[in-house]
Motif scaffolding. Sequence first.
Motif, mmCIF file in Angstrom:
data_model
loop_
_atom_site.group_PDB
_atom_site.id
_atom_site.type_symbol
_atom_site.label_atom_id
_atom_site.label_comp_id
_atom_site.label_asym_id
_atom_site.label_seq_id
_atom_site.Cartn_x
_atom_site.Cartn_y
_atom_site.Cartn_z
ATOM 1 N N ALA B 21 54.991 -4.571 18.568
ATOM 2 C CA ALA B 21 55.833 -3.460 18.592
ATOM 3 C C ALA B 21 56.119 -2.345 17.683
ATOM 4 C CB ALA B 21 57.356 -3.869 18.830
ATOM 5 N N LEU B 22 55.764 -2.568 16.519
ATOM 6 C CA LEU B 22 55.724 -1.735 15.538
ATOM 7 C C LEU B 22 54.508 -0.681 15.625
ATOM 8 C CD1 LEU B 22 57.530 -0.775 13.410
ATOM 9 C CD2 LEU B 22 56.517 -2.234 11.981
ATOM 10 N N ILE B 23 53.657 -1.330 15.922
ATOM 11 C CA ILE B 23 51.937 -0.556 15.908
ATOM 12 C C ILE B 23 52.216 0.478 17.180
ATOM 13 C CG2 ILE B 23 49.690 -0.721 16.449
ATOM 14 C CD1 ILE B 23 49.969 -3.354 15.061
ATOM 15 N N ILE B 24 52.957 -0.349 18.301
ATOM 16 C CA ILE B 24 52.773 0.593 19.433
ATOM 17 C C ILE B 24 53.899 1.945 19.210
ATOM 18 C CG2 ILE B 24 53.898 0.815 21.908
ATOM 19 C CD1 ILE B 24 53.140 -2.349 22.117
ATOM 20 N N PHE B 25 54.937 1.597 18.507
ATOM 21 C CA PHE B 25 55.731 2.596 18.440
ATOM 22 C C PHE B 25 55.141 3.739 17.532
ATOM 23 C CE2 PHE B 25 59.192 4.013 15.173
ATOM 24 C CZ PHE B 25 60.045 4.841 15.807
ATOM 25 N N ILE B 26 54.510 3.405 16.403
ATOM 26 C CA ILE B 26 53.768 4.244 15.514
ATOM 27 C C ILE B 26 52.635 5.059 16.160
ATOM 28 C CG2 ILE B 26 52.288 4.467 13.383
ATOM 29 C CD1 ILE B 26 54.126 2.286 12.291
ATOM 30 N N VAL B 27 52.111 4.569 17.093
ATOM 31 C CA VAL B 27 50.887 5.215 17.933
ATOM 32 C C VAL B 27 51.674 6.159 18.887
ATOM 33 C CG1 VAL B 27 49.340 4.790 19.577
ATOM 34 C CG2 VAL B 27 49.120 3.158 17.736
ATOM 35 N N GLU B 28 52.875 5.548 19.490
ATOM 36 C CA GLU B 28 53.421 6.553 20.376
ATOM 37 C C GLU B 28 54.226 7.740 19.584
ATOM 38 O OE1 GLU B 28 56.778 5.069 22.277
ATOM 39 O OE2 GLU B 28 57.008 6.754 23.704
ATOM 40 N N LEU B 29 54.360 7.671 18.359
ATOM 41 C CA LEU B 29 54.806 8.948 17.546
ATOM 42 C C LEU B 29 53.779 9.953 17.534
ATOM 43 C CD1 LEU B 29 56.587 7.742 14.480
ATOM 44 C CD2 LEU B 29 57.662 8.653 16.172
ATOM 45 N N GLN B 30 52.649 9.666 17.641
ATOM 46 C CA GLN B 30 51.462 10.530 17.193
ATOM 47 C C GLN B 30 51.211 11.310 18.782
ATOM 48 O OE1 GLN B 30 50.440 10.793 14.489
ATOM 49 N NE2 GLN B 30 51.770 9.218 13.719
ATOM 50 N N ILE B 31 51.588 10.875 19.711
ATOM 51 C CA ILE B 31 51.556 11.358 21.064
ATOM 52 C C ILE B 31 52.529 12.615 21.256
ATOM 53 C CG2 ILE B 31 51.413 11.068 23.589
ATOM 54 C CD1 ILE B 31 51.025 8.060 22.922
ATOM 55 N N PRO B 32 51.991 13.672 21.203
ATOM 56 C CA PRO B 32 53.088 14.739 21.512
ATOM 57 C C PRO B 32 53.951 14.389 22.636
ATOM 58 C CG PRO B 32 50.721 15.710 21.422
ATOM 59 C CD PRO B 32 50.460 14.139 21.369
ATOM 60 N N ASN B 33 55.237 14.791 22.499
ATOM 61 C CA ASN B 33 56.153 14.629 23.540
ATOM 62 C C ASN B 33 56.195 15.926 24.336
ATOM 63 O OD1 ASN B 33 58.142 14.260 25.328
ATOM 64 N ND2 ASN B 33 59.705 13.415 24.037
ATOM 65 N N PRO B 34 55.862 15.771 25.718
ATOM 66 C CA PRO B 34 55.877 17.057 26.471
ATOM 67 C C PRO B 34 57.248 17.579 26.882
ATOM 68 C CG PRO B 34 55.245 15.112 27.936
ATOM 69 C CD PRO B 34 55.470 14.755 26.393
ATOM 70 N N PHE B 35 58.182 16.743 26.796
ATOM 71 C CA PHE B 35 59.365 17.186 26.984
ATOM 72 C C PHE B 35 60.580 17.641 25.723
ATOM 73 C CE2 PHE B 35 57.973 14.276 30.258
ATOM 74 C CZ PHE B 35 58.149 15.265 31.428
ATOM 75 N N PRO B 36 60.830 18.747 25.524
ATOM 76 C CA PRO B 36 61.465 18.926 24.317
ATOM 77 C C PRO B 36 62.974 18.873 24.449
ATOM 78 C CG PRO B 36 60.770 20.842 25.412
ATOM 79 C CD PRO B 36 60.373 20.014 26.220
ATOM 80 N N ILE B 37 63.501 17.631 24.956
ATOM 81 C CA ILE B 37 64.690 17.210 24.946
ATOM 82 C C ILE B 37 64.862 15.920 24.223
ATOM 83 C CG2 ILE B 37 66.638 16.463 26.575
ATOM 84 C CD1 ILE B 37 64.991 17.806 28.627
ATOM 85 N N PRO B 38 65.976 16.087 23.231
ATOM 86 C CA PRO B 38 66.229 14.876 22.315
ATOM 87 C C PRO B 38 66.509 13.733 23.026
ATOM 88 C CG PRO B 38 67.697 16.782 22.035
ATOM 89 C CD PRO B 38 67.012 17.332 22.977
ATOM 90 N N GLY B 39 65.792 12.659 22.785
ATOM 91 C CA GLY B 39 66.210 11.376 23.283
ATOM 92 C C GLY B 39 65.130 11.176 24.338
ATOM 93 N N VAL B 40 64.514 11.987 24.939
ATOM 94 C CA VAL B 40 63.564 11.638 25.917
ATOM 95 C C VAL B 40 62.373 11.149 25.575
ATOM 96 C CG1 VAL B 40 62.287 12.514 27.917
ATOM 97 C CG2 VAL B 40 64.383 13.286 27.604
ATOM 98 N N LYS B 41 61.847 10.069 25.699
ATOM 99 C CA LYS B 41 60.544 9.407 25.186
ATOM 100 C C LYS B 41 60.254 8.233 26.310
ATOM 101 C CE LYS B 41 59.383 7.331 20.938
ATOM 102 N NZ LYS B 41 60.125 6.198 19.933
ATOM 103 N N LEU B 42 59.033 7.935 26.048
ATOM 104 C CA LEU B 42 58.523 6.861 26.941
ATOM 105 C C LEU B 42 58.949 5.406 26.362
ATOM 106 C CD1 LEU B 42 57.130 6.515 29.556
ATOM 107 C CD2 LEU B 42 54.898 6.577 28.312
ATOM 108 N N GLY B 43 58.970 5.315 25.031
ATOM 109 C CA GLY B 43 59.316 4.021 24.649
ATOM 110 C C GLY B 43 58.494 2.707 24.713
ATOM 111 N N LEU B 44 57.220 2.994 24.470
ATOM 112 C CA LEU B 44 56.336 2.128 24.946
ATOM 113 C C LEU B 44 56.584 0.616 24.189
ATOM 114 C CD1 LEU B 44 52.943 4.136 25.109
ATOM 115 C CD2 LEU B 44 54.288 2.999 26.949
#
Lengths: 121, 171
Positions: B21-44
């Motif tokens: 879970a931690l690895i997925i979390f950190i990898v996801e951090l590196q993906i730029p979020n196309p929606f600049p709204i706080p809290g919007v995230k895929l949450g893989l």
Amino acid sequence: MKIKVLIIVAALIFVCGVAGSIWALNAPRKNRVEIKSGGRVLYTLDLSREGNRTFTVSADKGVNVIEIRDGRIRVQSADCADQTCVRMGWLDSAAMPIVCLPHGLVIAYTDADSEVDALAQ
Amino acid sequence: MRSKKPDAKRLALLGILTAVALIIFIVELQIPNPFPIPGVKLGLANIVTVYAVYRYRPSEVAVMTGVRILLGSVFSGNIMALLYSACGSLLCLLGMLLLRRVIDEKHLWLASVFGAVLHNTGQMAAALLVTQTPSLLFYYPFLLVSGCLAGLFTGLCTQLILPRIKAIDQT
């Protein structure tokens, strides 16, 4: 049976979300802007009277550089980790305040006192 | 469904799940979020959480998620995010653990959708408390939409993964 009900509930939540989003995006712009940090109002600005300038707001946890240009306002840069506030760009809708959650900073349109007075008269 | 395993093995599996879970979390951090709204995230990383909700005891899931959030915020260097995600996860876990009793594995995606929406609700509550700005509520509709979509996605991922990790449970 229970599952069908739950699916309908989920669908309703989704539809409400879409409707609410459309409504929020269409909320009009105003002139008066409040800059708040941690619930305290730091500045109240009338954008129609502000010249182009940039200034720095030191919130409890960090620094945001705010730019006002042509009657619009945005966060130009910030030393927070997620940079969401910078990428949100210009403040466009009354319903969509610019938020910097790591710093607890909020830039939002407010109901201008002067406008309320003008309407009351 | 829940096989009796020696405690050491169970603990090891939980540790692996947390690490994944931690690895997925950190990898996801590196993906730029196309929606600049706080809290919007895929949450893989929640794929692992949903999986654990359906395979492990509530206390084990809670510890696992807690460790993941704590370490995740340390690694991402965003300590304030800890507060938001902790509030979100708390509500999300409570909701999903209750829903597990009602929703069977075939409809797991539904539990995931509710979990995601609850997660966003918790975040919103935390943000309201921190910033003391009621107008933040205008973001809530966006969070609902993104929660439904992200929850659906992670839920379907988990549903695809479940039969494939059955092998772990049988060893």
